[in-house]
Enzyme design. Structure first.
Site, PDB file in Angstrom:
ATOM      1  CG  ASP A  25     -14.325  25.443   3.801  1.00 34.33           C
ATOM      2  OD1 ASP A  25     -15.117  25.096   3.330  1.00 34.33           O
ATOM      3  OD2 ASP A  25     -14.561  27.208   2.550  1.00 34.33           O
ATOM      4  CG  LEU A  26     -12.249  21.874  -0.701  1.00 33.71           C
ATOM      5  CD1 LEU A  26     -12.885  21.014  -2.097  1.00 33.71           C
ATOM      6  CD2 LEU A  26     -10.845  21.783  -0.688  1.00 33.71           C
ATOM      7  CG  ASP A  27     -16.825  25.510  -2.420  1.00 33.86           C
ATOM      8  OD1 ASP A  27     -15.341  25.487  -4.277  1.00 33.86           O
ATOM      9  OD2 ASP A  27     -16.346  24.014  -2.497  1.00 33.86           O
ATOM     10  CB  THR A  81     -15.042  20.318   1.520  1.00 36.49           C
ATOM     11  OG1 THR A  81     -16.068  21.385   0.618  1.00 36.49           O
ATOM     12  CG2 THR A  81     -15.561  19.245   1.394  1.00 36.49           C
ATOM     13  N   GLY A  82     -18.601  21.418   2.256  1.00 37.10           N
ATOM     14  CA  GLY A  82     -19.891  20.725   1.670  1.00 37.10           C
ATOM     15  C   GLY A  82     -19.528  19.963   0.947  1.00 37.10           C
ATOM     16  CE  LYS A 114     -16.929  22.223   5.908  1.00 40.62           C
ATOM     17  NZ  LYS A 114     -16.500  23.775   4.946  1.00 40.62           N
ATOM     18  CG  ASN A 117     -20.266  25.361   5.203  1.00 40.25           C
ATOM     19  OD1 ASN A 117     -19.556  25.951   5.189  1.00 40.25           O
ATOM     20  ND2 ASN A 117     -20.349  24.366   3.904  1.00 40.25           N
TER      21      ASN A 117
END
Length: 269
Positions: A10-12, A44-45, A196, A222
């Site tokens: 995931d990123l953030d 990621t979203g 995901k 998420n």
């Protein structure tokens, strides 16, 4: 020979620091993992345009998961079959109108590689456009003519609870609604049939990697299905309680190189 793992990021709040950068230690760990033959994929979203920078920085050569699994494509392989799911247009327009009635600061509607914004300002303009101009701004229920891949909503602070309660009562058979509970509250709405986890399963199958050899890092709502699905679901130290509860283990926070701490130990980097 050591087993090859699929590492999902995931990123953030996970890979990225608050300044939107990847720390040197975490980058080094990921590059070493690649050198050992492990497969790394971003999940990621965010849209691709707002995650492309990190894909390139890590020199990835894998498919990328965007919009929480509604989009999967391979930036370097035009022949890789793309997944691009959507939310029914009629329901999307109804949802957009409802949000406008409740009161939102901004909304962003993603349709494939195109996007529309209520207004070009705030968090969306700063972090999710990557300098690309929207196809249009203004009254989104009138602008949107095709079924969206995702809808992102930034409510007015005083309307967060009202929006949450209202949308929980509608559309749940069609959409998956997830909140990002960072400094700016964002509601991500995507097609219900993808997450995901479904996207990660597709990539794992393509690379011949068993579920038990999937390592997934996340921190927010998420990421829930992905963390639950992975053989090694890893919650960041800054993750919400729901993610920590379903994870196999909890690592350090994103600000303290949580990804590197875990990979260095488990993969003997």
């Amino acid at each position: 020979m050591a087993k090859r793992h699929l590492i999902a990021l995931d990123l953030d709040g996970t890979l990225l620091l608050k300044n939107q950068e990847i720390s040197p230690r975490t980058k080094t760990a990921l590059m070493k993992a690649k050198e050992k033959g492990h497969v790394i994929a971003i999940a990621t979203g965010r849209p691709y345009r707002a995650s492309k920078r990190y894909y390139q920085e890590l020199q990835l050569t894998t498919p990328i998961i965007n919009f929480n699994g509604a989009s999967v494509h391979h930036p370097l392989d035009a022949h890789y079959p793309r997944i691009l799911e959507s939310i029914p247009l009629a329901y999307s327009k109804e949802l957009i109108k409802r949000c406008e009635t409740i009161g939102v600061f901004n909304m962003m509607v993603e349709i494939g590689d195109t996007f529309y914004m209520k207004k070009q300002a705030g968090f969306f303009a700063e972090f999710l456009t990557d300098g690309v101009e929207p196809a249009g701004t203004g009254e989104l229920h009138a602008l949107v003519k095709e079924a969206p891949t995702a809808i992102l909503i930034e409510p007015k602070p005083e309307k967060v609870n009202v929006l949450h309660d209202t949308l929980q009562q509608t559309g749940t058979e069609t959409t998956l609604q997830r909140w990002w509970k960072g400094e700016t509250r964002i509601l991500e709405i995507a097609p219900r049939n993808v997450t995901k986890a479904t996207a990660l399963e597709r990539i794992a199958n393509d690379y011949g990697i068993e579920q038990g050899n999937i390592i997934a890092f996340g921190d927010e709502e998420n990421d829930y299905e992905m963390i639950e699905y992975a053989g090694h679901g890893v919650a960041m130290g800054n993750a919400i309680d729901e993610i920590k509860a379903v994870a196999d283990c909890v690592t350090e926070t994103n600000e303290k190189d949580g990804i590197a701490c875990y990979l260095e130990k488990v993969l003997h980097l």
